[in-house]
Design a protein around this motif. Structure first.
Motif, PDB file in Angstrom:
ATOM      1  N   ASP A   7       0.788  -1.161  -0.110  1.00 34.38           N
ATOM      2  CA  ASP A   7       0.102   0.127  -0.135  1.00 34.38           C
ATOM      3  C   ASP A   7       0.799   1.087  -0.088  1.00 34.38           C
ATOM      4  OD1 ASP A   7      -2.202  -1.498  -0.025  1.00 34.38           O
ATOM      5  OD2 ASP A   7      -2.432  -1.686   2.143  1.00 34.38           O
ATOM      6  N   ALA A   8       1.922   1.301   0.831  1.00 33.90           N
ATOM      7  CA  ALA A   8       2.729   2.315   1.012  1.00 33.90           C
ATOM      8  C   ALA A   8       3.432   2.523  -0.465  1.00 33.90           C
ATOM      9  CB  ALA A   8       3.740   2.239   1.842  1.00 33.90           C
ATOM     10  N   ILE A   9       3.895   1.391  -0.936  1.00 31.00           N
ATOM     11  CA  ILE A   9       4.816   1.479  -2.241  1.00 31.00           C
ATOM     12  C   ILE A   9       3.786   2.015  -3.375  1.00 31.00           C
ATOM     13  CG2 ILE A   9       5.968   0.026  -3.920  1.00 31.00           C
ATOM     14  CD1 ILE A   9       6.933  -1.503  -2.027  1.00 31.00           C
ATOM     15  N   ASN A  10       2.447   1.611  -3.426  1.00 31.35           N
ATOM     16  CA  ASN A  10       1.863   2.098  -4.452  1.00 31.35           C
ATOM     17  C   ASN A  10       1.228   3.535  -4.395  1.00 31.35           C
ATOM     18  OD1 ASN A  10       1.265  -0.440  -5.509  1.00 31.35           O
ATOM     19  ND2 ASN A  10      -0.553  -0.888  -4.435  1.00 31.35           N
ATOM     20  N   LEU A  11       1.313   4.150  -3.163  1.00 28.93           N
ATOM     21  CA  LEU A  11       1.048   5.551  -2.770  1.00 28.93           C
ATOM     22  C   LEU A  11       2.603   6.285  -3.196  1.00 28.93           C
ATOM     23  CD1 LEU A  11      -0.569   5.842   0.575  1.00 28.93           C
ATOM     24  CD2 LEU A  11      -1.856   6.075  -1.622  1.00 28.93           C
ATOM     25  N   ILE A  12       3.557   5.738  -3.026  1.00 28.36           N
ATOM     26  CA  ILE A  12       4.700   6.587  -3.305  1.00 28.36           C
ATOM     27  C   ILE A  12       4.984   6.444  -5.134  1.00 28.36           C
ATOM     28  CG2 ILE A  12       7.321   6.286  -3.752  1.00 28.36           C
ATOM     29  CD1 ILE A  12       7.257   5.601  -0.573  1.00 28.36           C
ATOM     30  N   ARG A  13       4.502   5.430  -5.618  1.00 26.13           N
ATOM     31  CA  ARG A  13       4.710   5.327  -6.965  1.00 26.13           C
ATOM     32  C   ARG A  13       3.707   6.047  -7.684  1.00 26.13           C
ATOM     33  NH1 ARG A  13       3.669   0.105  -7.481  1.00 26.13           N
ATOM     34  NH2 ARG A  13       5.845  -0.704  -7.446  1.00 26.13           N
ATOM     35  N   GLU A  14       2.479   6.477  -7.040  1.00 24.91           N
ATOM     36  CA  GLU A  14       1.616   7.186  -7.685  1.00 24.91           C
ATOM     37  C   GLU A  14       2.001   8.469  -7.445  1.00 24.91           C
ATOM     38  OE1 GLU A  14      -2.105   6.580  -5.894  1.00 24.91           O
ATOM     39  OE2 GLU A  14      -2.401   4.572  -6.738  1.00 24.91           O
ATOM     40  N   SER A  15       2.610   8.973  -6.462  1.00 20.02           N
ATOM     41  CA  SER A  15       3.251  10.278  -6.128  1.00 20.02           C
ATOM     42  C   SER A  15       4.377  10.792  -7.198  1.00 20.02           C
ATOM     43  CB  SER A  15       3.965  10.417  -4.869  1.00 20.02           C
ATOM     44  OG  SER A  15       2.713  10.235  -3.650  1.00 20.02           O
ATOM     45  N   VAL A  16       5.172   9.690  -7.425  1.00 22.80           N
ATOM     46  CA  VAL A  16       6.191  10.066  -8.375  1.00 22.80           C
ATOM     47  C   VAL A  16       5.881  10.257  -9.895  1.00 22.80           C
ATOM     48  CG1 VAL A  16       8.235   8.813  -9.435  1.00 22.80           C
ATOM     49  CG2 VAL A  16       7.991   8.520  -7.274  1.00 22.80           C
ATOM     50  N   VAL A  17       4.659   9.291 -10.218  1.00 20.51           N
ATOM     51  CA  VAL A  17       4.097   9.592 -11.453  1.00 20.51           C
ATOM     52  C   VAL A  17       3.483  10.998 -11.543  1.00 20.51           C
ATOM     53  CG1 VAL A  17       2.352   8.840 -13.025  1.00 20.51           C
ATOM     54  CG2 VAL A  17       3.521   7.179 -11.833  1.00 20.51           C
ATOM     55  N   TYR A  18       2.736  11.565 -10.348  1.00 17.42           N
ATOM     56  CA  TYR A  18       2.120  12.676 -10.592  1.00 17.42           C
ATOM     57  C   TYR A  18       2.983  13.834 -10.678  1.00 17.42           C
ATOM     58  CZ  TYR A  18      -0.990  16.497  -8.761  1.00 17.42           C
ATOM     59  OH  TYR A  18      -1.842  17.642  -8.980  1.00 17.42           O
ATOM     60  N   TRP A  19       4.065  14.029  -9.922  1.00 20.00           N
ATOM     61  CA  TRP A  19       4.993  15.001  -9.926  1.00 20.00           C
ATOM     62  C   TRP A  19       6.005  14.900 -11.138  1.00 20.00           C
ATOM     63  CZ3 TRP A  19       3.386  19.049  -7.635  1.00 20.00           C
ATOM     64  CH2 TRP A  19       2.587  18.909  -6.517  1.00 20.00           C
ATOM     65  N   ASN A  20       6.103  14.051 -11.808  1.00 23.98           N
ATOM     66  CA  ASN A  20       6.806  13.738 -13.046  1.00 23.98           C
ATOM     67  C   ASN A  20       6.150  13.936 -14.330  1.00 23.98           C
ATOM     68  OD1 ASN A  20       9.534  13.643 -12.005  1.00 23.98           O
ATOM     69  ND2 ASN A  20       9.446  11.315 -12.027  1.00 23.98           N
ATOM     70  N   SER A  21       4.526  14.218 -14.111  1.00 19.25           N
ATOM     71  CA  SER A  21       3.836  14.041 -15.327  1.00 19.25           C
ATOM     72  C   SER A  21       4.041  15.259 -16.305  1.00 19.25           C
ATOM     73  CB  SER A  21       2.318  14.055 -14.798  1.00 19.25           C
ATOM     74  OG  SER A  21       2.087  15.055 -13.968  1.00 19.25           O
ATOM     75  N   THR A  22       4.343  16.554 -15.677  1.00 17.26           N
ATOM     76  CA  THR A  22       4.443  17.774 -16.413  1.00 17.26           C
ATOM     77  C   THR A  22       5.722  18.435 -16.057  1.00 17.26           C
ATOM     78  OG1 THR A  22       3.213  18.987 -14.871  1.00 17.26           O
ATOM     79  CG2 THR A  22       2.008  18.162 -16.728  1.00 17.26           C
ATOM     80  N   PRO A  23       6.202  19.378 -16.927  1.00 14.25           N
ATOM     81  CA  PRO A  23       7.596  20.133 -16.630  1.00 14.25           C
ATOM     82  C   PRO A  23       7.138  21.194 -15.570  1.00 14.25           C
ATOM     83  CG  PRO A  23       7.269  19.846 -18.864  1.00 14.25           C
ATOM     84  CD  PRO A  23       6.115  19.407 -18.221  1.00 14.25           C
ATOM     85  N   LYS A  24       6.041  21.445 -15.352  1.00 11.93           N
ATOM     86  CA  LYS A  24       5.438  22.754 -14.382  1.00 11.93           C
ATOM     87  C   LYS A  24       5.612  21.853 -12.981  1.00 11.93           C
ATOM     88  CE  LYS A  24       4.148  26.602 -12.758  1.00 11.93           C
ATOM     89  NZ  LYS A  24       4.793  27.705 -12.679  1.00 11.93           N
ATOM     90  N   ARG A  25       5.263  20.663 -13.037  1.00 13.67           N
ATOM     91  CA  ARG A  25       4.986  20.088 -11.752  1.00 13.67           C
ATOM     92  C   ARG A  25       6.455  19.643 -11.287  1.00 13.67           C
ATOM     93  NH1 ARG A  25      -0.330  15.901 -12.301  1.00 13.67           N
ATOM     94  NH2 ARG A  25      -1.792  17.318 -12.253  1.00 13.67           N
ATOM     95  N   VAL A  26       7.047  19.361 -11.988  1.00 12.06           N
ATOM     96  CA  VAL A  26       8.772  19.069 -11.626  1.00 12.06           C
ATOM     97  C   VAL A  26       9.401  20.268 -11.253  1.00 12.06           C
ATOM     98  CG1 VAL A  26      10.987  18.268 -12.636  1.00 12.06           C
ATOM     99  CG2 VAL A  26       8.880  17.237 -13.529  1.00 12.06           C
ATOM    100  N   GLN A  27       9.306  21.443 -11.771  1.00 11.97           N
ATOM    101  CA  GLN A  27       9.666  22.541 -11.320  1.00 11.97           C
ATOM    102  C   GLN A  27       9.311  23.027  -9.923  1.00 11.97           C
ATOM    103  OE1 GLN A  27       9.290  25.998 -13.970  1.00 11.97           O
ATOM    104  NE2 GLN A  27       9.920  27.451 -12.477  1.00 11.97           N
ATOM    105  N   THR A  28       7.965  22.777  -9.666  1.00 11.96           N
ATOM    106  CA  THR A  28       7.286  23.023  -8.439  1.00 11.96           C
ATOM    107  C   THR A  28       7.748  22.117  -7.366  1.00 11.96           C
ATOM    108  OG1 THR A  28       5.445  23.785  -9.437  1.00 11.96           O
ATOM    109  CG2 THR A  28       5.009  23.287  -7.351  1.00 11.96           C
ATOM    110  N   PHE A  29       8.097  20.857  -7.663  1.00  9.81           N
ATOM    111  CA  PHE A  29       8.497  19.960  -6.682  1.00  9.81           C
ATOM    112  C   PHE A  29       9.951  20.576  -6.210  1.00  9.81           C
ATOM    113  CE2 PHE A  29      10.901  16.290  -5.283  1.00  9.81           C
ATOM    114  CZ  PHE A  29       9.885  15.591  -4.611  1.00  9.81           C
TER     115      PHE A  29
END
Length: 405
Positions: free
Chosen positions: A322-344
């Motif tokens: 469960d924890a791994i799935n949440l981390i995996r979804e978080s990585v996908v979310y903040w790597n999805s667009t250049p704007k999100r990568v910059q914000t991170f």
């Protein structure tokens, strides 16, 4: 004196006799040093008639400071005061011109020789068209370049700048050269295997290409040669049509063993730990002679230890999936667009954290990639919590208890 016979002395025109009667030897004339050519004093000339000598394709007729000369096309040296005096001097120059020999490929040049392992070494070499074609095929194989590389205009221009005499072969010609090169290399290793006194171990695996949805099978041979040196040979890389049943896989693997003539000196076959491979080994035992195998074939099947370790780790990761799935979804979310990568990374800098590492998404079937993803994400756990307060769309943030796993 009166009555003395007259003596006639013929003086050479270059001998000077002064009044005191002492003869002075003439000094040799100093050669006239040619004046350096000025770019503005050189004029290209067109032949008024066809020049029949075979040396003229290597020279241009020029006028230097008002004097007719012949200029070498390779070293740019001007020869002769008058080109009408004959071509013997020009012919002599052609035989000794270093730049022409380099152009023709007959002159060895000192340069770097890149070997498969280690630093490049200096060696003398000369241009050879066949060697260049072989090196082109080796480059395509080593770096897995597409065959269409030889059709690119930029690549052709690059080769022409290196050696104008090299004609880039077509794609079909390169394909034939690669198959010919494979035949030569295969023959070398076949000779080594035939003369080897030991046995050969086989490792094989099957996977499906995502872009083509086609199954491929790779067969690698491992053995210690007569010099006690470990050797690994890629014996086959073949397409296996569906369905990938155990009988079909066994037939393809057995054909490979027969092709390399190692069915009688087989040591073991290493496979992944799955039921299909277990059934394939059963069919392989029916094709091989028990007398040719170690302990009548009891040791022919070796299970891949790396695959077993992967299964063990994956079972352990299920406890925290469960924890791994949440981390995996978080990585996908903040790597999805250049704007999100910059914000991170802006938030990470606000928290005075190092931003040298980037978020990495794992491959679920490879536990080492999951470990790499987790090791990077843990260093940014405060960033994930801060971003959850700023972005309402981000809902997959792990809890504090899940970070403590």
């Amino acid at each position: 004196m009166e009555g003395a016979p007259a003596i006639n002395v013929d003086l050479a025109p270059n001998v000077n006799v002064p009044e005191n009667g002492v003869q002075v030897q003439p000094q040799p004339e100093q050669p006239v040093q040619p004046q350096p050519e000025q770019p503005g004093n050189v004029e290209e000339l067109e032949a008024q008639r066809k020049l029949t000598s075979d040396v003229w394709p290597h020279f241009n007729r020029v006028r230097v400071n008002g004097v007719m000369k012949a200029r070498c096309k390779y070293c740019r040296k001007s020869l002769g005061e008058e080109t009408s005096n004959g071509t013997s001097r020009l012919r002599t120059h052609i035989k000794t011109c270093i730049q022409k020999r380099i152009h023709d490929g007959s002159q060895k040049i000192l340069g770097h020789n890149y070997i498969p392992a280690g630093n490049p070494q200096l060696s003398a070499s000369q241009y050879n068209y066949e060697v260049s074609r072989k090196e082109l095929c080796s480059m395509i194989l080593v770096h897995e370049y597409p065959l269409s590389l030889v059709d690119h205009v930029g690549f052709k221009r690059f080769c022409c700048s290196l050696q104008p005499q090299f004609s880039v072969p077509s794609r079909n010609t390169v394909k034939k050269d690669i198959l010919s090169l494979y035949g030569v290399e295969r023959g070398k290793y076949q000779t080594i295997i035939d003369g080897n006194l030991g046995r050969v171990s086989i490792t094989t695996d099957l996977w499906t290409a995502r872009n083509q949805k086609r199954g491929y099978m790779a067969v690698t041979g491992h053995f210690i040669d007569n010099s006690w040196k470990l050797r690994n040979i890629m014996m086959r890389f073949m397409y296996v049509p569906a369905p990938h049943t155990s009988e079909r896989l066994a037939d393809r693997l057995f054909d490979c063993l027969l092709d390399w003539n190692i069915d009688g000196k087989l040591s073991s076959i290493t496979l992944d730990n799955c039921t299909t491979n277990d059934s394939m080994i059963f069919h392989m035992r029916t094709k091989l002679l028990s007398s040719d195998l170690l302990l009548d074939g009891k040791l022919v099947h070796m299970r891949c230890s790396a695959h077993i370790l992967n299964l063990i780790v994956r079972d352990g990761l299920d406890a925290i999936k469960d924890a791994i799935n949440l981390i995996r979804e978080s990585v996908v979310y903040w790597n999805s667009t250049p704007k999100r990568v910059q914000t991170f990374f802006e938030v990470a800098k606000q928290l005075k954290l190092s931003v040298e590492k980037k978020l990495v998404l794992d491959c679920p079937t490879r536990w080492n990639s999951t470990y790499h993803m987790l090791s990077v994400a843990i260093s940014y756990k405060d960033v994930f919590f801060r971003l959850s307060l700023r972005d309402n769309h981000y809902t997959s943030v792990p809890s504090s208890e899940q970070w403590e796993f």
